[in-house]
Design a protein around this motif. Structure first.
Motif, PDB file in Angstrom:
ATOM      1  N   SER A 156       0.835  -1.205   0.000  1.00  0.00           N
ATOM      2  CA  SER A 156       0.000   0.000   0.000  1.00  0.00           C
ATOM      3  C   SER A 156       0.869   1.254   0.000  1.00  0.00           C
ATOM      4  O   SER A 156       0.519   2.253  -0.636  1.00  0.00           O
ATOM      5  CB  SER A 156      -0.965   0.006   1.180  1.00  0.00           C
ATOM      6  OG  SER A 156      -0.281   0.098   2.392  1.00  0.00           O
ATOM      7  N   TYR A 157       2.008   1.210   0.661  1.00  0.00           N
ATOM      8  CA  TYR A 157       2.947   2.341   0.658  1.00  0.00           C
ATOM      9  C   TYR A 157       3.449   2.618  -0.755  1.00  0.00           C
ATOM     10  O   TYR A 157       3.489   3.756  -1.192  1.00  0.00           O
ATOM     11  CB  TYR A 157       4.117   2.040   1.613  1.00  0.00           C
ATOM     12  CG  TYR A 157       5.225   3.059   1.553  1.00  0.00           C
ATOM     13  CD1 TYR A 157       5.057   4.309   2.142  1.00  0.00           C
ATOM     14  CD2 TYR A 157       6.421   2.772   0.922  1.00  0.00           C
ATOM     15  CE1 TYR A 157       6.076   5.243   2.090  1.00  0.00           C
ATOM     16  CE2 TYR A 157       7.443   3.690   0.874  1.00  0.00           C
ATOM     17  CZ  TYR A 157       7.267   4.929   1.449  1.00  0.00           C
ATOM     18  OH  TYR A 157       8.267   5.849   1.396  1.00  0.00           O
TER      19      TYR A 157
ATOM     20  N   GLU B  54       1.968   1.867  -3.523  1.00  0.00           N
ATOM     21  CA  GLU B  54       0.844   2.386  -4.306  1.00  0.00           C
ATOM     22  C   GLU B  54       0.671   3.875  -4.063  1.00  0.00           C
ATOM     23  O   GLU B  54       0.408   4.644  -4.990  1.00  0.00           O
ATOM     24  CB  GLU B  54      -0.447   1.644  -3.933  1.00  0.00           C
ATOM     25  CG  GLU B  54      -0.430   0.181  -4.270  1.00  0.00           C
ATOM     26  CD  GLU B  54      -1.316  -0.154  -5.444  1.00  0.00           C
ATOM     27  OE1 GLU B  54      -2.257   0.614  -5.691  1.00  0.00           O
ATOM     28  OE2 GLU B  54      -1.047  -1.160  -6.083  1.00  0.00           O
ATOM     29  N   LYS B  55       0.819   4.307  -2.810  1.00  0.00           N
ATOM     30  CA  LYS B  55       0.654   5.716  -2.457  1.00  0.00           C
ATOM     31  C   LYS B  55       1.749   6.579  -3.066  1.00  0.00           C
ATOM     32  O   LYS B  55       1.469   7.694  -3.515  1.00  0.00           O
ATOM     33  CB  LYS B  55       0.637   5.906  -0.943  1.00  0.00           C
ATOM     34  CG  LYS B  55      -0.619   5.425  -0.291  1.00  0.00           C
ATOM     35  CD  LYS B  55      -0.550   5.612   1.222  1.00  0.00           C
ATOM     36  CE  LYS B  55      -1.751   4.977   1.875  1.00  0.00           C
ATOM     37  NZ  LYS B  55      -1.683   5.054   3.338  1.00  0.00           N
ATOM     38  N   ILE B  56       2.994   6.092  -3.065  1.00  0.00           N
ATOM     39  CA  ILE B  56       4.074   6.931  -3.588  1.00  0.00           C
ATOM     40  C   ILE B  56       4.042   6.983  -5.122  1.00  0.00           C
ATOM     41  O   ILE B  56       4.604   7.905  -5.695  1.00  0.00           O
ATOM     42  CB  ILE B  56       5.463   6.500  -3.073  1.00  0.00           C
ATOM     43  CG1 ILE B  56       5.827   5.081  -3.478  1.00  0.00           C
ATOM     44  CG2 ILE B  56       5.555   6.671  -1.582  1.00  0.00           C
ATOM     45  CD1 ILE B  56       7.248   4.686  -3.130  1.00  0.00           C
ATOM     46  N   LYS B  57       3.385   6.029  -5.749  1.00  0.00           N
ATOM     47  CA  LYS B  57       3.227   6.072  -7.211  1.00  0.00           C
ATOM     48  C   LYS B  57       2.228   7.141  -7.615  1.00  0.00           C
ATOM     49  O   LYS B  57       2.337   7.743  -8.667  1.00  0.00           O
ATOM     50  CB  LYS B  57       2.763   4.729  -7.744  1.00  0.00           C
ATOM     51  CG  LYS B  57       3.837   3.717  -7.919  1.00  0.00           C
ATOM     52  CD  LYS B  57       3.248   2.480  -8.587  1.00  0.00           C
ATOM     53  CE  LYS B  57       4.309   1.431  -8.799  1.00  0.00           C
ATOM     54  NZ  LYS B  57       3.715   0.235  -9.407  1.00  0.00           N
ATOM     55  N   ALA B  58       1.217   7.345  -6.777  1.00  0.00           N
ATOM     56  CA  ALA B  58       0.119   8.269  -7.107  1.00  0.00           C
ATOM     57  C   ALA B  58       0.513   9.717  -6.992  1.00  0.00           C
ATOM     58  O   ALA B  58       1.482  10.183  -6.692  1.00  0.00           O
ATOM     59  CB  ALA B  58      -1.062   8.009  -6.187  1.00  0.00           C
TER      60      ALA B  58
END
Length: 65
Positions: A58-59, A61-65
């Motif tokens: 999930s981390y 995924e967040k830094i990709k966004a």
């Protein structure tokens, strides 16, 4: 738990990719799965590496966004 501790649980460096995380989790999950590993702390270790895996995915995924 601190981010670096999650990486440490999976024996990864902090610049690991999502594929590295998945590969490391599969190895650790197999190692600590309570059906395979009958040591008293296997269940706790399995839960800890699963938590680390979920958090790190999930981390990333967040830094990709």
């Amino acid at each position: 738990m601190v981010l670096s501790e999650y990486y440490r649980l999976l024996d990864l460096s902090e610049d690991s990719s999502v594929d590295d995380i998945k590969r490391a989790y599969r190895l650790k999950a197999r190692l600590f799965h309570p059906d395979i590993n009958h040591s008293p702390d296997a269940k706790e270790n399995f839960i800890a590496v699963t938590e680390a895996y979920d958090f790190l995915l999930s981390y990333h995924e967040k830094i990709k966004a």
